[in-house]
Enzyme design. Structure first.
Site, PDB file in Angstrom:
ATOM      1  N   ASP A  62       0.880  -1.165   0.000  1.00 19.12           N
ATOM      2  CA  ASP A  62       0.000   0.000   0.000  1.00 19.12           C
ATOM      3  C   ASP A  62       0.918   1.216   0.000  1.00 19.12           C
ATOM      4  O   ASP A  62       1.584   1.500   0.998  1.00 19.12           O
ATOM      5  CB  ASP A  62      -0.888  -0.015   1.248  1.00 19.12           C
ATOM      6  CG  ASP A  62      -1.839   1.173   1.321  1.00 19.12           C
ATOM      7  OD1 ASP A  62      -1.648   2.147   0.561  1.00 19.12           O
ATOM      8  OD2 ASP A  62      -2.764   1.150   2.161  1.00 19.12           O
ATOM      9  N   VAL A  63       0.980   1.938  -1.138  1.00 18.67           N
ATOM     10  CA  VAL A  63       1.962   3.022  -1.250  1.00 18.67           C
ATOM     11  C   VAL A  63       1.626   4.224  -0.375  1.00 18.67           C
ATOM     12  O   VAL A  63       2.422   5.164  -0.289  1.00 18.67           O
ATOM     13  CB  VAL A  63       2.146   3.464  -2.717  1.00 18.67           C
ATOM     14  CG1 VAL A  63       2.708   2.337  -3.558  1.00 18.67           C
ATOM     15  CG2 VAL A  63       0.850   4.009  -3.311  1.00 18.67           C
ATOM     16  N   TYR A 156      -8.088  13.076  -9.384  1.00 18.76           N
ATOM     17  CA  TYR A 156      -7.145  12.224 -10.105  1.00 18.76           C
ATOM     18  C   TYR A 156      -6.270  13.072 -11.024  1.00 18.76           C
ATOM     19  O   TYR A 156      -5.048  12.911 -11.067  1.00 18.76           O
ATOM     20  CB  TYR A 156      -7.926  11.189 -10.902  1.00 18.76           C
ATOM     21  CG  TYR A 156      -7.088  10.311 -11.797  1.00 18.76           C
ATOM     22  CD1 TYR A 156      -6.256   9.327 -11.270  1.00 18.76           C
ATOM     23  CD2 TYR A 156      -7.142  10.453 -13.184  1.00 18.76           C
ATOM     24  CE1 TYR A 156      -5.493   8.511 -12.096  1.00 18.76           C
ATOM     25  CE2 TYR A 156      -6.388   9.641 -14.014  1.00 18.76           C
ATOM     26  CZ  TYR A 156      -5.563   8.676 -13.465  1.00 18.76           C
ATOM     27  OH  TYR A 156      -4.813   7.882 -14.295  1.00 18.76           O
ATOM     28  N   LYS A 160      -2.169  13.622 -10.568  1.00 19.15           N
ATOM     29  CA  LYS A 160      -1.239  13.228 -11.620  1.00 19.15           C
ATOM     30  C   LYS A 160      -0.500  14.436 -12.189  1.00 19.15           C
ATOM     31  O   LYS A 160       0.646  14.318 -12.647  1.00 19.15           O
ATOM     32  CB  LYS A 160      -1.979  12.480 -12.723  1.00 19.15           C
ATOM     33  CG  LYS A 160      -2.501  11.107 -12.302  1.00 19.15           C
ATOM     34  CD  LYS A 160      -1.364  10.132 -12.010  1.00 19.15           C
ATOM     35  CE  LYS A 160      -1.867   8.705 -11.884  1.00 19.15           C
ATOM     36  NZ  LYS A 160      -0.777   7.733 -11.714  1.00 19.15           N
TER      37      LYS A 160
END
Length: 261
Positions: A62-63, A156, A160
């Protein structure tokens, strides 16, 4: 073999491009260490790689947790003696919807995975790369950060977009250690996740899946939704020796749908 004898760590190895990158990297001669939260799926990919004659270790990761990131990096180094490359492809999708309807407080968890998770993984592998005199990191970002999708997931896109800035910062800081850091901005990726998304869109809009696919492909100069396997190869190029003089760069991989200046 493009990645012969290299040790490559890949996060976000799920049903989409992550598993494609893992399989292709191994087929190209790399020893791969793969991480994701779904341990059963992860081990399945590792078993397939080993069955095909490749080398792979799987580590549930789990990053959003630094200890998990360190464990994946350490597992790679322990199994294979070092780390040559890292591909950060873990992400959280966030909720779709218009900005004024969105829950801004929920953005933090998306950014924590998609951007901060990549930062944690980079910190986890850097000591190993510095010790061996170099390495390469590639951060998988999205076309949405330049070409917003109305009604798409703003958290998102924002996460990013921040990831591409992080890419340049690490590249500037660690070029002196012969560590290269680049990013890819992905467009549509034809694979299981997109097929499922299109199926849901078709049911919601009352039109056929085929019509949706044709509509998307019509906006792409190459005329197809780029297959995730082909896109995976473009990403993996950045951890190969063919890009030894490239760092701080961002490559658009979208079939020409968006051509950044």
């Amino acid at each position: 073999m493009l990645l012969k004898d290299k040790v490559i760590v890949i996060t976000g190895v799920g049903p989409g491009m992550g598993q494609a990158m893992a399989r292709i990297a191994a087929a190209e001669g790399a020893k791969v260490a793969i991480g994701a939260r779904n341990g059963a799926f992860l081990e399945g990919v590792a078993k397939e790689i080993r069955a095909a004659g490749g080398e792979a270790v799987a580590q549930v990761t789990d990053v959003s947790k630094r200890a998990d990131c360190d464990a994946l990096a350490n597992a790679a180094a322990a199994a294979f003696g070092g780390i040559d490359g890292l591909v950060n492809s873990a992400y959280a999708a966030g909720e779709n919807g218009l900005f004024d309807d969105g829950d801004l407080e929920s953005w933090a968890s998306v950014i924590d995975v998609a951007c901060m998770g990549s930062a944690r993984m980079a910190q986890a592998v850097l000591p190993h790369m510095k010790a061996q005199g170099g390495g390469a990191i590639v951060n998988v970002a999205t076309m949405q950060s330049l070409k917003p999708l109305p009604g798409g997931s703003p958290s998102y896109a924002v996460a990013k977009g921040a990831l591409t800035t992080l890419t340049r910062q690490i590249a500037a800081d660690y070029g002196r250690h012969n560590i290269r850091v680049n990013s890819t901005r992905m467009g549509w990726l034809w694979g299981e996740p997109v097929r499922n998304a299109i199926k849901g869109m078709a049911q919601h809009q009352g039109i056929s899946e085929e019509d949706i696919v044709k509509g998307v492909a019509a906006r792409i100069p190459l005329g197809v939704i780029p297959p995730e396997e082909e896109c995976a190869r473009s990403v993996l190029m950045f951890v190969s020796d063919y890009t030894r003089m490239v760092t701080g760069a961002v490559l658009d991989i979208n079939g020409g749908e968006w051509m950044a200046p």
